[in-house]
Design a protein around this motif. Structure first.
Motif, mmCIF file in Angstrom:
data_model
loop_
_atom_site.group_PDB
_atom_site.id
_atom_site.type_symbol
_atom_site.label_atom_id
_atom_site.label_comp_id
_atom_site.label_asym_id
_atom_site.label_seq_id
_atom_site.Cartn_x
_atom_site.Cartn_y
_atom_site.Cartn_z
ATOM 1 N N ARG A 69 0.832 -1.209 0.000
ATOM 2 C CA ARG A 69 0.000 0.000 0.000
ATOM 3 C C ARG A 69 0.863 1.254 0.000
ATOM 4 N NH1 ARG A 69 1.979 2.700 4.374
ATOM 5 N NH2 ARG A 69 1.261 1.959 6.394
ATOM 6 N N ALA A 71 0.258 5.194 1.470
ATOM 7 C CA ALA A 71 -0.706 5.858 2.358
ATOM 8 C C ALA A 71 -0.322 7.321 2.589
ATOM 9 C CB ALA A 71 -0.774 5.101 3.685
ATOM 10 N N PRO A 72 -0.391 8.130 1.540
ATOM 11 C CA PRO A 72 0.049 9.522 1.696
ATOM 12 C C PRO A 72 -0.943 10.382 2.471
ATOM 13 C CG PRO A 72 -0.882 9.191 -0.478
ATOM 14 C CD PRO A 72 -0.894 7.847 0.189
ATOM 15 N N SER A 73 -0.426 11.433 3.082
ATOM 16 C CA SER A 73 -1.270 12.451 3.701
ATOM 17 C C SER A 73 -1.347 13.618 2.720
ATOM 18 C CB SER A 73 -0.639 12.944 5.006
ATOM 19 O OG SER A 73 -0.461 11.858 5.861
ATOM 20 N N GLU A 80 -4.551 9.406 3.918
ATOM 21 C CA GLU A 80 -4.512 9.607 5.369
ATOM 22 C C GLU A 80 -4.781 11.083 5.662
ATOM 23 O OE1 GLU A 80 -1.143 7.533 7.146
ATOM 24 O OE2 GLU A 80 -2.334 5.723 6.826
ATOM 25 N N TYR A 113 -2.983 8.941 14.255
ATOM 26 C CA TYR A 113 -2.304 8.181 13.194
ATOM 27 C C TYR A 113 -1.982 6.753 13.626
ATOM 28 C CZ TYR A 113 1.776 6.347 10.762
ATOM 29 O OH TYR A 113 2.651 5.513 10.126
ATOM 30 N N VAL A 135 -3.637 3.820 11.305
ATOM 31 C CA VAL A 135 -2.784 3.103 10.354
ATOM 32 C C VAL A 135 -2.849 1.589 10.619
ATOM 33 C CG1 VAL A 135 -0.601 3.256 11.667
ATOM 34 C CG2 VAL A 135 -0.522 3.229 9.209
ATOM 35 N N ARG A 179 7.715 2.171 3.749
ATOM 36 C CA ARG A 179 7.517 3.599 4.012
ATOM 37 C C ARG A 179 8.845 4.194 4.454
ATOM 38 N NH1 ARG A 179 3.737 2.616 9.366
ATOM 39 N NH2 ARG A 179 5.344 1.660 10.642
ATOM 40 N N LEU A 235 9.505 6.822 9.927
ATOM 41 C CA LEU A 235 8.464 6.140 10.694
ATOM 42 C C LEU A 235 8.969 4.874 11.394
ATOM 43 C CD1 LEU A 235 5.511 6.840 8.272
ATOM 44 C CD2 LEU A 235 5.756 7.678 10.603
ATOM 45 N N LYS A 260 10.298 19.055 2.754
ATOM 46 C CA LYS A 260 8.961 18.722 2.275
ATOM 47 C C LYS A 260 8.294 19.907 1.614
ATOM 48 C CE LYS A 260 6.833 14.772 4.255
ATOM 49 N NZ LYS A 260 5.923 14.165 5.157
#
Ligand code: GLU
Length: 301
Positions: free
Chosen positions: A7, A9-11, A43, A180, A184, A198, A202, A239
Motif C-alpha cells: 500500500r 498511504a500519503p497524507s 490519510e 495516526y 494506520v 515507508r 516512521l 517537504k
C-alpha cells in the motif's frame, strides 16, 4: 502462500514530494514483482492540513508515473466507525485511559534525561484518572514495557522499549479523531496488508504499532523502512520545497521516464537511464534496494 498486498498511504498536505513518490514506486515495484496487489489510502485525519485538491494531485502524479492501484481508494476520514470499534476493543481490555494533559503540560513535565525518541516521554500524569475536570481528553494506550522487536526487511532487527522511549501514547486525539498510530494499524489490518514500505522517519513508530496489532489480536505486516532522500547538503529533502515535487518536474516538460530513472538510481537499482515503471518490475527485489540514504546530486530540471 499469502498474496502480497502492499500500500501507499500519503497524507494530502501538499503536492507529492520526491521522497513520497519514491516510497510509492518501491512499494508498487515490490507488490507487482510478486504478482500482488497495491492499494492506495488517503490519510487525511489532520483536517487542518489536508486539502481535497492535494488528493486529486496525488492521484494524477501516481497515474503520470504509471503506478496503478487496485480496488477502491480508502479515505481515513470516512472510516471513523472502524477506529471507534478498535478503541472499544482496547478499552474493554483495560488498555486505554483518558488524558487531559495539554501539550504545554507535557513539555513542562519533560526534562532532558526523560526526552523520548518521539518528543517528550509521557510522564504518566493521567494513568490513574484524568487530572483536570471538563477539559478535552485524548485517549492513550498503556504502553507495554520491555523490548518490542521486529526484523525490518531493509534494516534488520530493531528493538524499542516503548514504555521507556515514548510512554503511553495517544490513539485518539482530544478532538475525538483517531490518531495516526491507531488508524494506520486498523486500516492495514482491515485491508490485509502484508508489507508496509515507508520512509525511515516512521521506523520508531513501528514498535508502537506492533503493540496495537498484538492488543487487537491482528497479524502484523512485514515492514521495510526506506532510507531518506538527502539534498546535496546532506539534509533531508525539505517537504515544503516546491522544487522537489513531482508536479515541478512535470510542469518543466520532463517525462515520467526521466524521473523514474532518477528515482531508480537513488534507490541503487539502475544507473539512472530513463525507464518506465513496468520496465523496472522484472528482477526487482528489496534486497537490491540501497540501505544508505540517497544524496540527490542530479540536476532536477
Ligand atoms: N501518512 C503517512 C505519511 O504520509 C505515512 C504513513 C505510513 O505509511 O504508515 O507520511
Amino acid at each position: 502462500m499469502t498474496r502480497v498486498r502492499g500500500r501507499f498511504a500519503p497524507s494530502p498536505t501538499g503536492l507529492m514530494h520526491l521522497g513520497n513518490a519514491r516510497s510509492a514506486l518501491l512499494g508498487w515495484l515490490h507488490a507487482r514483482a510478486a504478482g500482488g496487489e497495491f492499494h492506495l489510502r488517503i490519510e487525511d485525519l489532520d483536517a487542518g492540513r489536508c486539502k481535497p485538491e492535494y488528493v486529486d494531485a496525488l492521484k494524477r502524479d501516481l497515474e503520470w508515473l504509471g503506478l496503478d492501484w487496485d480496488g477502491p481508494v480508502l479515505v481515513q476520514s470516512e472510516r471513523a466507525l472502524l477506529y471507534r470499534e478498535a478503541l472499544g476493543v482496547l478499552d474493554a481490555k483495560g488498555l486505554t485511559f483518558f488524558c487531559t494533559c495539554s501539550r504545554a503540560d507535557l513539555a513542562r513535565a519533560a526534562s532532558a534525561p526523560h526526552e523520548g525518541e518521539d518528543g517528550p516521554l509521557y510522564p504518566g500524569t493521567c494513568r490513574q484518572g484524568p487530572t483536570k475536570a471538563r477539559h478535552p481528553a485524548s485517549v492513550r494506550f498503556r504502553a507495554q514495557g520491555g523490548p518490542t522487536s521486529f526484523v525490518d526487511l531493509l534494516h534488520g532487527p530493531y528493538t524499542q522499549d516503548v514504555a521507556r522511549a515514548v510512554g503511553d501514547f495517544v490513539i485518539r486525539r482530544a478532538d475525538g479523531i483517531a490518531a495516526y498510530q491507531l488508524a494506520v494499524v486498523v486500516d492495514d489490518a482491515q485491508s490485509g496488508i502484508t508489507h508496509v514500505l515507508r520512509g525511515d522517519d516512521l521506523l520508531s513508530s513501528t514498535p508502537r504499532q506492533l503493540q496495537l496489532y498484538a492488543a487487537l489480536e491482528q497479524p502484523a505486516p512485514q515492514f521495510a523502512h526506506l532510507p531518506l532522500l538527502l539534498d546535496e547538503h546532506g539534509k533531508r529533502m525539505a517537504k515544503r520545497d516546491g522544487s522537489s515535487t513531482v508536479a515541478y518536474f512535470r510542469e518543466r516538460g520532463l517525462g515520467p521516464e526521466r524521473l523514474l530513472g532518477l528515482m531508480a538510481k537513488w534507490s541503487g537499482l539502475t544507473d539512472g537511464a530513463p525507464i518506465t515503471a513496468r520496465e523496472l518490475v522484472p528482477g526487482f527485489s528489496l534486497g537490491r534496494v540501497s540501505r544508505e540514504p540517497a544524496v540527490v546530486r542530479d540536476s532536477l530540471t
